[in-house]
Structure formats: C-alpha cells, structure tokens
Design an enzyme around this catalytic site. Structure first.
Site, PDB file in Angstrom:
ATOM      1  N   HIS A   1       0.816  -1.214   0.000  1.00 18.32           N
ATOM      2  CA  HIS A   1       0.000   0.000   0.000  1.00 18.32           C
ATOM      3  C   HIS A   1       0.852   1.268   0.000  1.00 18.32           C
ATOM      4  CE1 HIS A   1      -0.173   1.407   4.292  1.00 18.32           C
ATOM      5  NE2 HIS A   1      -0.147   0.143   4.642  1.00 18.32           N
TER       6      HIS A   1
ATOM      7  N   GLU B   1      -5.352   1.803   1.995  1.00 18.48           N
ATOM      8  CA  GLU B   1      -5.277   0.676   2.942  1.00 18.48           C
ATOM      9  C   GLU B   1      -5.612   1.121   4.354  1.00 18.48           C
ATOM     10  OE1 GLU B   1      -3.435  -2.185   5.846  1.00 18.48           O
ATOM     11  OE2 GLU B   1      -3.063  -0.041   5.640  1.00 18.48           O
TER      12      GLU B   1
HETATM   13 ZN   LIG Z   1       0.360  -0.521   6.631  1.00 21.68          ZN
END
Ligand SMILES: [Zn+2]
Length: 345
Positions: A64, A207
C-alpha cells in the site's frame, strides 16, 4: 541497499485517496521492469510481469502506498485549519507537530496543536487531559490568507525528515513505503528469473482506511497466491512484556500467520518457511491480535486465493518516529526475490 529510494518514498506525501505523488515516483522508478503498468479507477498502480506460459500461476504482491494523515475539514474565519484523520492516530502523539498541507497548487508548512491554554496559564486538571483528534488545528501563520490557499479536502501529512541511525531507519511513513520499496527492489533483483509465474505487483491505495484499494485490485487480478507486504509491530522496547512484542528487530523478516483480517494459508506459510531455511534468510513467525493488512483482500478476492503476509517489524508505529532495522528489510527483500525466483520458467 537502495536507501536513497526508501528516503524518497518516505518523504513523498500521500494519504488515503491522495496517493498520486507516490504513484508518480514509483511509476518513474519501475520504468522497463514490467510488461504492463496501469492505474485503476481507484488509483492503485497495477504492474504485471509476463510468464513464459499462459497457464502459469498468478502471484500478487500487495504494497500500500498511503500513509496515515488528515484531510482539511474546515477553515475558520481567522485561517485556522481543522482536520479529519484518515488512518489511526493516537492523539497522545500529535502535540506540537510540524505539518505539510498539500494542495494542487503547492504545499504550505504549518504547525499543529490542540486548542487550549499553554502550561503557564492552565490548571493542573487541564494539563492532565488528552485532547480529542477533533480539537487539533493547523496554523499556517498566514492568517485569513490561508482561506485563499487551502480548500476543504486538501490533505495534511507530518513534516519529518527520513533518518538513518546505525542499522535503523526512521521515518513518519515506513508504514508502508517499506512495502513500496520491497515491491520495487524485489523485482529489480529478480532479473529475468521467476518466469514460471505471472507476477503482479499492486501498489494499492486507501489501505489505512480499510484495505479499499487492495479489494478492487485483487478482484481485477484474481491471484492464485497473494503476498500482503506491510509493517507489523515491533514492541521489543521498554514497557512491553516479551510475550506482546510481536517481533524482535534484527531477527529477520516477519512471516505473518494471522491478524484480525485473515489467517494465512498454512501450506504457503510452511513453503516460505522451508525456503527461508534453505536459503539461510532470517525470519520470525508473527501474529497480531488486532489490525488488518492487504493480504486479506487478496485471500478473499473473487473465488479466493492462498495468501500470507511478509512483514517488517517496526517500532513506534503510527508515529513520526517509526523505526525499522535494515537487516530485517533486506531479509524481506531477499525472501520475496527467492520465492518469486523459485517459479522457474
Ligand atoms: Zn500498513
């Protein structure tokens, strides 16, 4: 080790929904490394590396790009900025911070403090209270002019330089630029090996607000195997009992067996463990009682995939002093390269 790349990744601002600067940096860095690179509708960067055969297994690395930060939610008449968090902050770590307010027209440096009185004029009771997140505001020092420069929805990150200290690196955004670094450096080191698998590296968005970009990316890719790459806790520091430390720095990368978002595939855990032993790569099995990571999204994409987490133990997580050990980072890089290389074409 390409520490210069890690420094540039960490110092590039990008919060959930505002990952474009990080994505641009990665896009420039991976030039020529993949067969196909595209940005999906949500903003994740999807990179595909062809296999020698059409029915090769699809392996997906999820890294992410977003860091925790804030969005400007209100600008007062006097030009003070109020904020909403995107990602899990502990207000105890937010006092007296330098911040960077990022707008499409340019950035502004500001300072963040909670509303209220300084120590000289506050009562003992007032001094004990930890303010709520909503009580913090940013002062750009520009007065009313701030109203012309900043819009609701602009984003704010902590302003802290990347540091190297002995074997350690320190930054506000090791979570999760470490994974972006690993996604790039593991493939770079792979050279032309690993052609027995179709390799996808997804640099995902959002995320920190709930694995959002990873869900759509994994749905598009439909991997057979998903590797969620992220930081995990390393509480090998004073004030935490040994049983709660999660990882110990310097003991190798973390083979992430479970957290509250997924339970790793048992066979995959043992395959990677066997390979780590055979290649003499230091590792530690690790679990989290709470918290999730992108591996969960890969595991539950479409009809499901086998998934595991490859993680790097990080001290002081979600603060501006996140600290990782270069030896653990290198072990994670080596593990990823060796695992992908094991799919011979
Ligand atoms: Zn993370």
């Amino acid at each position: 080790m390409n520490i210069d790349l890690l420094k540039r990744l960490c110092e590039t601002p990008g919060v959930p929904g505002h990952e474009d600067r990080v994505r641009d940096l990665i896009t420039a860095e991976i030039e020529g490394m993949f067969t196909e690179v595209k940005t999906d509708a949500m903003g994740s960067l999807l990179c595909r590396r062809e296999a020698t055969s059409a029915d090769a297994p699809r392996i997906m690395l999820l890294c992410h790009m977003d860091e925790i930060g804030f969005l400007v939610s209100h600008i007062s008449k006097e030009g003070f900025l109020y904020l909403q968090p995107v990602g899990g902050f502990d207000p105890r770590n937010l006092f007296s911070r330098r911040v960077r307010v990022c707008t499409d027209e340019g950035d502004h440096i500001g300072v963040m403090n909670p509303g209220g009185k300084p120590v000289h004029i506050s009562s003992p009771e007032e001094r004990k209270k930890v303010p709520e997140l909503g009580e913090f505001f940013v002062d750009l020092g520009l007065g009313e002019k701030a109203r012309d420069l900043v819009k609701v929805g602009d984003f704010v990150v902590m302003e802290e330089p990347f540091l190297e200290m002995g074997d350690k690196v320190v930054s506000k955004a090791l979570d999760n630029r470490i994974a972006c670094w690993l996604g790039i450096e593991a493939i770079r080191a792979l050279g032309d090996k690993g052609r027995g698998a179709e390799i996808h590296v997804a640099f995902t968005c959002q995320e920190e607000v709930g694995l959002r970009g990873a869900r759509t990316a994994a749905y598009a890719i439909k991997p057979d195997i998903g590797l969620g790459i992220d930081v995990t806790l390393s509480c090998d520091t004073p004030g935490v009992p040994e049983k709660d430390r999660t990882t110990k720095q310097g003991d190798g990368f973390g083979l992430h067996v479970r957290d509250s978002s997924f339970i790793a595939d048992k066979k995959l855990v043992s395959e990677i463990e066997q390979l780590a032993i055979a290649k003499d790569i230091p590792y530690q099995r690790t679990m989290l009682g709470a918290g999730g990571q992108d591996g969960a999204a890969a595991q539950q994409a479409a009809a499901g995939a086998r998934a595991v987490g490859i993680v790097v133990g990080t001290r002081y997580i979600h603060t501006v002093t996140e600290m990782a050990d270069k030896r653990d980072l290198e072990a994670a890089r080596q593990m990823l390269t060796e695992y992908l290389a094991s799919f011979t074409g």
